[in-house]
Design a protein around this motif. Sequence first.
Motif, mmCIF file in Angstrom:
data_model
loop_
_atom_site.group_PDB
_atom_site.id
_atom_site.type_symbol
_atom_site.label_atom_id
_atom_site.label_comp_id
_atom_site.label_asym_id
_atom_site.label_seq_id
_atom_site.Cartn_x
_atom_site.Cartn_y
_atom_site.Cartn_z
ATOM 1 N N GLU A 1 -0.825 7.130 2.207
ATOM 2 C CA GLU A 1 -1.569 7.070 0.947
ATOM 3 C C GLU A 1 -1.935 5.619 0.666
ATOM 4 O O GLU A 1 -1.255 4.709 1.135
ATOM 5 N N ALA B 1 0.840 -1.195 0.000
ATOM 6 C CA ALA B 1 0.000 0.000 0.000
ATOM 7 C C ALA B 1 0.875 1.245 0.000
ATOM 8 O O ALA B 1 0.555 2.245 -0.590
ATOM 9 N N LYS B 2 1.988 1.139 0.650
ATOM 10 C CA LYS B 2 2.859 2.304 0.727
ATOM 11 C C LYS B 2 3.452 2.669 -0.604
ATOM 12 O O LYS B 2 3.601 3.832 -0.939
ATOM 13 N N THR B 3 3.807 1.676 -1.374
ATOM 14 C CA THR B 3 4.418 2.007 -2.654
ATOM 15 C C THR B 3 3.359 2.494 -3.624
ATOM 16 O O THR B 3 3.667 2.999 -4.679
ATOM 17 N N GLY B 4 2.126 2.343 -3.254
ATOM 18 C CA GLY B 4 1.083 2.947 -4.059
ATOM 19 C C GLY B 4 0.531 2.037 -5.140
ATOM 20 O O GLY B 4 -0.337 2.423 -5.897
ATOM 21 N N SER B 5 1.001 0.809 -5.235
ATOM 22 C CA SER B 5 0.476 -0.045 -6.281
ATOM 23 C C SER B 5 -0.839 -0.653 -5.810
ATOM 24 O O SER B 5 -1.107 -0.744 -4.626
ATOM 25 N N PHE B 6 -1.654 -1.046 -6.721
ATOM 26 C CA PHE B 6 -2.915 -1.662 -6.350
ATOM 27 C C PHE B 6 -2.692 -3.030 -5.755
ATOM 28 O O PHE B 6 -1.879 -3.808 -6.230
ATOM 29 N N TRP C 1 -0.545 5.825 -6.898
ATOM 30 C CA TRP C 1 0.437 6.763 -6.366
ATOM 31 C C TRP C 1 1.825 6.572 -6.960
ATOM 32 O O TRP C 1 2.773 7.236 -6.530
ATOM 33 N N ALA D 1 -4.160 2.904 -2.381
ATOM 34 C CA ALA D 1 -4.936 2.734 -3.598
ATOM 35 C C ALA D 1 -5.310 1.270 -3.663
ATOM 36 O O ALA D 1 -4.442 0.416 -3.696
ATOM 37 N N THR E 1 -8.101 -1.954 -5.067
ATOM 38 C CA THR E 1 -9.077 -2.379 -6.052
ATOM 39 C C THR E 1 -9.923 -3.489 -5.455
ATOM 40 O O THR E 1 -9.431 -4.285 -4.674
#
Lengths: 484, 617
Positions: free
Chosen positions: B546, A105-110, B532, B548, B550
């Motif tokens: 942060e 989650a931290k790296t921002g990937s889904f 992100w 993201a 699905t």
Amino acid sequence: PTYPKDLQEEGWPPLMYVTFLKESKRAVNSIRSLVEEEDEEDDVEKVSWSGEPVGSISWSVKETESSIRSTGEVRDQSFPKIHTAPSLPKNSSGYSLSSLFKGKAKTGSFQSFSESFGDPSIRNYAPELRKPKSEYKDYVSDWTPEETVKRMQQGKVYSLEKFRSLQDKLLLLDEAVNAHDGNVITAVLIYLKKSLSKEILFRELITREIALRHYIHYLKEIGEQKLLVELFKSMDRTEDMALMQYRDHLNVRDENKKRDFLKNCLSFPFSPDDATHVQDHYTLLERQIIIESSGQADIFKKYPRKASILNMPIITTLYYSCFYHYGESDGTFSSPANIRKTFRISDKQFLLTCLGARAKLKAWFDVDALFTTKNWLGYTKKRSPIGFHRIVDILQKNNAPVQVLQDYVNLVEDVEQKISLAQKYKCHDVIINTYRDLKDRQQLIVYRGKVERGSSEYRKIEEILSNSVRLWGEVSPRLPLLQS
Amino acid sequence: MAHSVRRDAPELPDFSLLKRLARDQLIYLLEQLPGRKDLFIEADLMSPLDRIANVTTLKQHDVDKLYKVEHKPIVSTSDQLCFLIRPRIKTVKWICDVVNADKAFGRFRRYKIIFSPQKFYACENLLEEQGIFGDVTTDEWSFYLLPLDDDIISLELPEFFRDYFLEGDQRWVRTAGSALHLLHSVYGPFSKVYGIGRCSKMAYESWREQVEEGEQRARQAEIGNVFLIDRDVDLVTPLCSQVVYEGLVDDIFRIKCGCVEFCPDVTSSDKSIKVMLNSQDKVFNEIRNEHFSQVFGFLSQKARNLQTAYDKRSGMDIKQMKTFVSEELKGLKQEHRLLSLHIGASESMMKKKTKQDFQELLKTEHSLLEGFEIRECISYIEEHINRQVSMVESMRLLCLLSLTENGLLPKDYRSLKAQFLQSYGIEHLLTFSNLKQLGLLVEQQPGETLTVMESRVGKLVNDKTAGKLTDAFSSLAKKSNFRALGRRLNLVPKSDEEYDLRVPRDMAYIFSGAYIPLSCKLIEQVLERDGWTGLEEVTRMLNGHEFAVTAGSNGSDARVKTDSQRIILVMFLGGCTFSEISALRFLGREKGLKFIVVTTAITNSARLLESMLDNHA
């Protein structure tokens, strides 16, 4: 920054907008009469209890469509859990999913739920969530901290009685914090407050920042001032403690009691800066009580006060003093000089306030004296810690007459600024003299066109112009001349 | 107006259903106390209630008299009292007093408290402590969401900001989760959720748990994507002066629950009138998102058109006149009324702003945003304070200075604070303490000057192994890093470029071209990148948090660009401004998207700062 061009060039309000506005108004007004002739049924508004029109509420609500538009196919719509708390307290439960998603989650990937299904820990966990064990249990005492917190969140029956050992109590608290629900955290804290000595509770809260903040907020809301002070003290948060106690002065109405309260505050452990301010607060109220009961009757009669001076800010008090107690000797508590000294008011601030007060009274002589300084030879000169253009502004806002204004416009150093101010406030003499000193025939001729024919200004320009050839020669160089 | 509209932008879902749900539940709750009863309503619940029901609705359900909660002894003679309140200790205390006073008089009544949107244990505990638990029944009215307009939904919880960000109380987290859950079950299922901020994460979790607890129904989604954002991710934007029409109206007249009261000054009559401001108002709808400078031209054109329409009458015969009166006149009259109002409002706003030297104020603000001539800005603020001009404005400028400069130099802080206390009252010591706690107005730590800080940030930003250094950043927890963020995201356009407000080229138009709101820029970037990725430096400067995510195993079909995928629900935790909503509408038009803004409350600089004041008992 980039401003719209019209703003830069034309100032605010830009001329263009004013024109637009006038046009629009004219158009609208021209047809207003017509509109008002007809009956205005849409103007009849029903008014609700809060005084707002209710007629506008439209009730064209369609039937609930949710069930109709079913697609028939059930997708797996579940979302993954994400790591939430910045510093998770000791987590007693083994089945937190957060660790799984922390990194990604931290790296921002889904991170889709499906991907993580490869991990057996989730498979074990998922069915358990769907059907909480608690459903099968008869005795409330069997509920674990997790189940209890969950039930509290859902508004179901619960019991905190069985959490008796300190360890159980803290597990419960940590579980509530893990659930992020402030309502439940506070509920658990209320239970701990009742069932633990404050020393023990305070000690445990030190390491639990989130719970601590909930506790502080709760105590504030229910007004348990004393306990709060003890809490801050036990945590060595002395400045918070001092401010918390100081805050209470707001609840004291009577001015003498308030003064005594503030005096008592002086011994509190404020930060050095705040200690000075609190000292000022005490001194100020003490002074205000004295000032409130003094003053010459005639000026109060002429300019009745709008409000009492009690509890007003320092600057308002200074203004009041400049208004009602001007000219009193420095030793008097109510004199401007004394207030200035006591509260270390800056020259600039003093001047601004004093100027405002004296100008309001139209005491132009006093205003003059504010700026006049004598040098060692006895010559007088006007000085100001603020630009004279600002002084002019302030005087003008207090309706100073042109004779007064022009003296100060004359003192503005920048020639362009001087002329624009003079034009704004119609100080003809300043403009004419400035152009004369600049030997600017052209501008004088232009300006002659702007003043009334035959007026004294007009005659003055005529005179200068007729002498100018003799004085300046035919071609006048634009030399910046020194002011007289 | 001048905007190019992408025609394929999807339709917005119909939110009036939410109102109906709330109304039906309220009626149900009132019926739980059968018979005639007096109803006491919390003051700030009145306007929201007005939007979904009216007096008749209540009267039909045996409500006799209506009172506003005023925390004073009551005069009601009814045998049944119903209290419709927010779950606040203060209000519950008052009810305890009312009930205990009755008891002391030997008077018997039935009491019911309806908490909206939910009850808190602390409130119930108070009832218990005051010995009236059981004498009073309690209920919850789950009125979470009030649609204010086609694309704005409000939780009407202005206290969210102070409670969470200042006091650190998470009592509203579950409320936010429940609100999201309601939207999800009526307009979902959502397929993607993006977010930033600690509260956003918690609200997401709370929502997710509620989804798991409940049953799921498969249906066609109307809203596909969700973006959650904490207000403290961007505190600069709500502190800027608003210059788009709707924002300016809010700053000056204060729009309350979608309704504004225009003073006699605006209406050019002797009374004030209340006006609903939303997309139903055709004139307003066309100017609400415009920069103020563009509004006059539009209004003037409209006025001319209107005149032409009226002028048509001159050459008409009786029959044509009849048609004109029956078909056109009503619309024209309506338009005329609206036009006069907005012209009046514009005129009044311009007068007010001219009086306070708005241009100079804006110049200072823009300099602060740009980091240009900071000493001059400080002198300006100082003089503002010295002259005792509006306290909130002075505070706003101080906070902007602190946020953009990563705190004030100790000597500036001390001197400005001292002058502020002299001008506005020493009790504002408490306000300063609050502002510091929240990070709105802070002192730079000694030895950590701006340049040092910036070079540190700069170094970390360029460092590929920055991940290891996250710890170094946690010490910057309260730092806004505005300059560095501004550079990264190009928030402040170069000052030498001309900005044409007639044809806005980006969201900066909402601040006269001087600044692109950080909040909206983040949303744009994340949607563009579908996450992100590539924004690592930015999120690090924003203290992380942060995410993201699905949904579901069949998540692949979410990739299909259905209409719902182009509808994005943006939830602001802690409030959002009308300017931000305007910016998002602009972004939507540019990208063919539709934004729905869900906010805990509509905010602006004054509301935000007033919530920091402590100077009431």
